[in-house]
Design an enzyme around this catalytic site. Structure first.
Site, PDB file in Angstrom:
ATOM      1  N   LYS A  44     -15.997 -15.540  24.623  1.00 62.49           N
ATOM      2  CA  LYS A  44     -15.928 -15.860  26.056  1.00 62.49           C
ATOM      3  C   LYS A  44     -17.199 -15.359  26.738  1.00 62.49           C
ATOM      4  CE  LYS A  44     -12.051 -15.821  29.241  1.00 62.49           C
ATOM      5  NZ  LYS A  44     -10.899 -15.010  29.630  1.00 62.49           N
TER       6      LYS A  44
HETATM    7  C1  E4P Z   1      -8.827 -16.572  31.848  1.00 62.04           C
HETATM    8  O1  E4P Z   1      -9.130 -16.644  30.692  1.00 62.04           O
HETATM    9  C2  E4P Z   1      -8.741 -15.328  32.624  1.00 62.04           C
HETATM   10  O2  E4P Z   1      -8.535 -14.257  31.753  1.00 62.04           O
HETATM   11  C3  E4P Z   1      -7.583 -15.314  33.573  1.00 62.04           C
HETATM   12  O3  E4P Z   1      -6.872 -16.526  33.573  1.00 62.04           O
HETATM   13  C4  E4P Z   1      -7.890 -14.753  34.911  1.00 62.04           C
HETATM   14  O4  E4P Z   1      -6.717 -14.750  35.675  1.00 62.04           O
HETATM   15  P1  E4P Z   1      -6.526 -13.887  37.006  1.00 62.04           P
HETATM   16  O5  E4P Z   1      -7.225 -14.600  38.108  1.00 62.04           O
HETATM   17  O6  E4P Z   1      -5.039 -13.869  37.200  1.00 62.04           O
HETATM   18  O7  E4P Z   1      -7.095 -12.526  36.716  1.00 62.04           O
END
Ligand code: E4P
Length: 216
Positions: free
Chosen positions: A83
């Site tokens: 990522k």
């Molecule tokens: C995606 O991969 C992120 O980890 C995640 O969906 C972020 O979500 P949040 O906005 O609830 O922290």
């Protein structure tokens, strides 16, 4: 649409995996930090539970360092998807990791034009954050629709992963918009099962069945 669990908690991932319908996991540095365990060890443990893609995020912010960190993360397990945040150096790193055959998930995407850059760099996944856009009164579902439309129009292979889901409605909107994947916290995943008429209907069926046994 594939369903991923957005969590680094092994118990939640185990519980979700038991249904046989979960296709992967996404993590981020905040989720990993909550578990209080070394990053690589936690990712390795997650990969041992779930069969599908497991996104593990780099914390470097400079392209060379991101590529080096991405290579290390990719060595943990074949399931690992690296990522990378959608910043200038991130896009450079994605181009280089893609050329090496390492799959990437470009995260923190908030516009369709950012998503275009990620696709051009060869990202395997793009993660538009629906919930965080809704939080500032911008429609997250519309962004998913725009990215899917652009990718379809030009035949990009990058898959759209709807992220930052806050509730079942985000899951439905992602599916209707044509997202390839939706990642959701365990508590949102659990809510997808619920409907009061299901519970009332089952209670009635079972009560009628019990009555039929008494009168038979
Ligand atoms: C995606 O991969 C992120 O980890 C995640 O969906 C972020 O979500 P949040 O906005 O609830 O922290």
């Amino acid at each position: 649409m594939r369903i991923f669990i957005d969590s680094a908690n092994l118990e939640e991932i185990r519980r979700a995996a038991a249904y046989g319908i979960v296709d992967g996991v996404t993590t981020n540095p905040s989720l990993i930090a909550k578990e209080g365990r070394e990053h690589h060890d936690q990712i390795r443990a997650i990969c041992a539970i779930i069969g599908g893609d497991v996104s593990a995020e780099v914390v470097a912010t400079e392209a060379d360092a991101m590529v080096a960190e991405g290579r290390d993360l990719a060595k943990i397990h074949d399931s690992v998807v690296v990522k990378i945040p959608l910043i200038r150096d991130g896009i450079k790193a994605v181009s280089r990791l893609t050329a090496e055959g390492i799959r990437t998930n470009v995260t923190l995407c908030f516009t369709a034009t950012q998503a275009l850059l990620a696709a051009k760099a060869g990202a395997y996944l793009i993660s538009p954050f629906m919930g965080r856009l809704d939080d500032i009164s911008q429609p997250g579902a519309e962004l998913i629709r725009e990215i899917v439309t652009i990718y379809d129009k030009y035949g990009f292979a990058t898959q759209v992963l709807a992220a930052s889901a806050r509730g079942p409605l985000h899951v439905k909107e992602s599916a209707l918009a044509g997202a390839h994947v939706c990642t959701l916290p365990y508590k949102v995943f659990d809510k997808l099962f619920n409907h009061p008429l299901t519970d009332i209907g089952l209670e009635q069926f079972l009560a009628d069945h019990r009555r039929s046994l008494v009168t038979a």
